[in-house]
Enzyme design. Sequence first.
Site, PDB file in Angstrom:
ATOM      1  N   GLU A 497     -11.557   6.306   3.659  1.00  0.00           N
ATOM      2  CA  GLU A 497     -10.715   7.490   3.922  1.00  0.00           C
ATOM      3  C   GLU A 497      -9.463   7.601   3.045  1.00  0.00           C
ATOM      4  O   GLU A 497      -8.464   8.208   3.449  1.00  0.00           O
ATOM      5  CB  GLU A 497     -10.312   7.558   5.414  1.00  0.00           C
ATOM      6  N   CYS A 656      -9.679   6.108  20.911  1.00  0.00           N
ATOM      7  CA  CYS A 656      -8.701   5.033  20.974  1.00  0.00           C
ATOM      8  C   CYS A 656      -7.815   5.142  22.191  1.00  0.00           C
ATOM      9  O   CYS A 656      -6.642   5.437  22.103  1.00  0.00           O
ATOM     10  CB  CYS A 656      -7.885   4.916  19.703  1.00  0.00           C
ATOM     11  N   HIS A 707      -2.705  -2.425  15.956  1.00  0.00           N
ATOM     12  CA  HIS A 707      -1.288  -2.050  15.950  1.00  0.00           C
ATOM     13  C   HIS A 707      -0.391  -3.247  15.721  1.00  0.00           C
ATOM     14  O   HIS A 707       0.791  -3.112  15.442  1.00  0.00           O
ATOM     15  CB  HIS A 707      -0.925  -1.361  17.260  1.00  0.00           C
TER      16      HIS A 707
HETATM   17  N1  GLN Z   1     -11.647   7.205  11.536  1.00  0.00           N
HETATM   18  C1  GLN Z   1     -10.254   7.252  11.842  1.00  0.00           C
HETATM   19  C2  GLN Z   1      -9.549   6.088  11.159  1.00  0.00           C
HETATM   20  O1  GLN Z   1     -10.094   5.051  11.062  1.00  0.00           O
HETATM   21  C3  GLN Z   1     -10.005   7.189  13.322  1.00  0.00           C
HETATM   22  C4  GLN Z   1      -8.551   7.384  13.659  1.00  0.00           C
HETATM   23  C5  GLN Z   1      -8.268   7.461  15.143  1.00  0.00           C
HETATM   24  O2  GLN Z   1      -8.996   6.925  15.936  1.00  0.00           O
HETATM   25  N2  GLN Z   1      -7.219   8.090  15.549  1.00  0.00           N
HETATM   26  O3  GLN Z   1      -8.423   6.171  10.754  1.00  0.00           O
HETATM   27 ZN    ZN Z   2      -8.670   5.022  17.070  1.00  0.00          ZN
END
Ligand code: GLN
Ligand code: ZN
Length: 767
Positions: A497, A656, A707
């Site tokens: 990404e 999440c 985190h």
């Molecule tokens: N695919 C996204 C990433 O890995 C998922 C982000 C999220 O869960 N908020 O950043």
């Molecule tokens: Zn996430």
Amino acid sequence: MTQTHVLGYPRIGADRELKKATEAYWKGDLDRQALEAEGRELRKRHWAAQRDAGLDLVTVGDFAFYDQVLNVSVLLGAVPARFGAEDELARGEVDLDTTFRMARGRAPSGEPAAACEMTKYFDTNYHYLVPELHAGQRFRLASSRLFDEVEEAKAEGHAVKVALTGPLTWLWLGKGRGDDAEAVDRLALLDGVLEVYGQVLSRLAEQGVEWVQLDEPALVQDLPAEWRQAFERAYHRLQSAPVKLLLATYFGGLGDNLSLVVGLPVEGLHLDAVRAPDQVETVVDRLLPHKVLSLGVIDGRNIWRADLAALRERLAPLKARLGERLWVAPSCSLLHVPVDLSAETELDAELKSWLAFARQKLDETVVLGRALGDRLTASDEAFLADAAAALAARRESPRIHRPAVADRLSAVSRADSERDHPYVERARVQRQHLALPLFPTTTIGSFPQTSEIRQTRRAYKQGELSAADYEARMQAEIAEAVSRQEALGIDMLVHGEAERNDMVEYFGEQLDGFAFTRFGWVQSYGSRCVKPPVLFGDVARPEPMTVRWSRYAQSLTDKPMKGMLTGPVTILQWSFVRDDQPRETTCRQIALALRDEVADLEAAGIRAIQIDEPALREGLPLRQAEWQGYLDWAVDCFRLSAAVADDATQIHTHMCYSEFNDIIASIAALDADVITIETSRSDMELLDAFRDFDYPNEIGPGVYDIHSPNIPEVDWMVKLMEKAAERIPVERLWVNPDCGLKTRGWVEVEPALANMVEAAQRLRKRY
Ligand code: GLN
Ligand code: ZN
């Protein structure tokens, strides 16, 4: 005349001055005096904006350096002991740095301590600091900031209305900490809280404040009987205060709390007539003859220009009945919309003419108020005519209404949301195609967004880098991510990404029907602001959005490469969405666009596709009775985007958060082949919900918390997965981190993933 006011105004400033000043202060680049001066300057400017627009009252109390709920906690002296503020409390003046430490754990002065919990404010994207409560807690007036602000406003010559979170909503939002979370009896604390509210109101009265708005949005939720009784008790007690109380409700209708609310002994009541227009007449019928009714008719949660002509017509009979007792306002605080549309010099004029930000909503409120009397000036008439013309154009615009999108949507059938075969059969085919080991390893999508990556994207956006160079740079990043994953021995890869700044913006920028502002910032929490896209029209996908990156990534490896999409509900949830059709319809349009992307990824040889839905849960309505209706269409939208995939294509999703108990049936109904979730902090107990439900598909319970910068140990992850294996059959378990890795650095990511892969290898030997 019709009195006009706002429940609150954005405090961040048109140019995010507040963010810049507080962050500079935290870093030590700005001293306290300068920070306070910036706060004063912003308040002054925002009050002036309200008065200059022609509002009858300006609102004081909506300013906060961090959060308005936290301000009330401080006002009440609800500062947890770990912040060591005994002296400050005894003096009756909690220091601003203590407030910052409560919010973020540290401040330029004072010892660091664990920050208070933060969570979303009702169904908004604004986060408040959860009031921390404990049995036997004492309260005391512990801040004079509010009173100082009132003096400031008076010095400017303003007619002041004070706004504060009400006592019941403050308690309703509160919690015990840790093990106390469930145990504290919040209502047992009410008397102590009311004592201080009483003092606050008296002091405001001494300052000459006539009206105090107490925000009680808890009243639009399902309230237990003892909470309703507490509302009666509290407001009977506050009745003796020497000010007039305006009880403000918003974000929905009063529903079964309506009788309670109209009976409360307050001088005024504010209703959200945008979210819940139908309650207005009932309330008016039952309103005692001395009470003021403030109608929130300008949408405080969205950015569309109001239909003032329709509102004028709708309010005229109410005006006739209520006379001076009718007030006009936005539905809720304008905190939830961007500050000023006039800064958007790059938006095209047509689109701009359809919008209203906070500053513009002041004008709308004022003109509407005047339109209900006969004080209309020539410029008001022009304003109304302008609004009417813009609305008429919006209703007809071909930029919004694309017949092809509507046709396609109406042709959708149930079968379009169904995969070819049930999971069990799909899993068999996928196993052959993907040839994955037991406990397959994967990651959630993003890899570290290094400063070079961000710089490259910025340079490209600003035209300093050619498309070809940008392409090459991104490909190099992908190649790097692929080779690192191969070296680590991960089983299902991602491209990383690198090309995405934001998981919604990336897609919005490539879809028709979305627009982006330059300064449309909205406070999310503290100094953090977000700039949601504006979803203004029918959604269509002119061309593939992710395929070239995924195809390139797959060309570099024999391992399966996971395509990566943001789901329809999350795109909807994190945008300002059009108000001229149901959210459900808009969501289905997004789903169809994503469906095409899934099909194209599959055609390009991508054998697994992840559709992220981290915002599915936050879309839940405030009233339980409405949950199922929402979940039904939300789930269906996800399925509509995914179900075009062949049995052999493995559909993943990711969420999440860690509360699944109450929505587990809907999570299962998504019918994703694999779901990856956050679990690492809950010791896998969260999987109980999946076990108890007999959740049928595959699960990747996050084995470490991304985190935290700490490197998770192999043993720790093995133990967690053993716990997972007690709840879910091992053939259906995946091993992965609990979220994307974009905020981490490679120095943490590499050893963490190496350990994770080793944990999976050990598990394979054991099972
Ligand atoms: N695919 C996204 C990433 O890995 C998922 C982000 C999220 O869960 N908020 O950043
Ligand atoms: Zn996430």
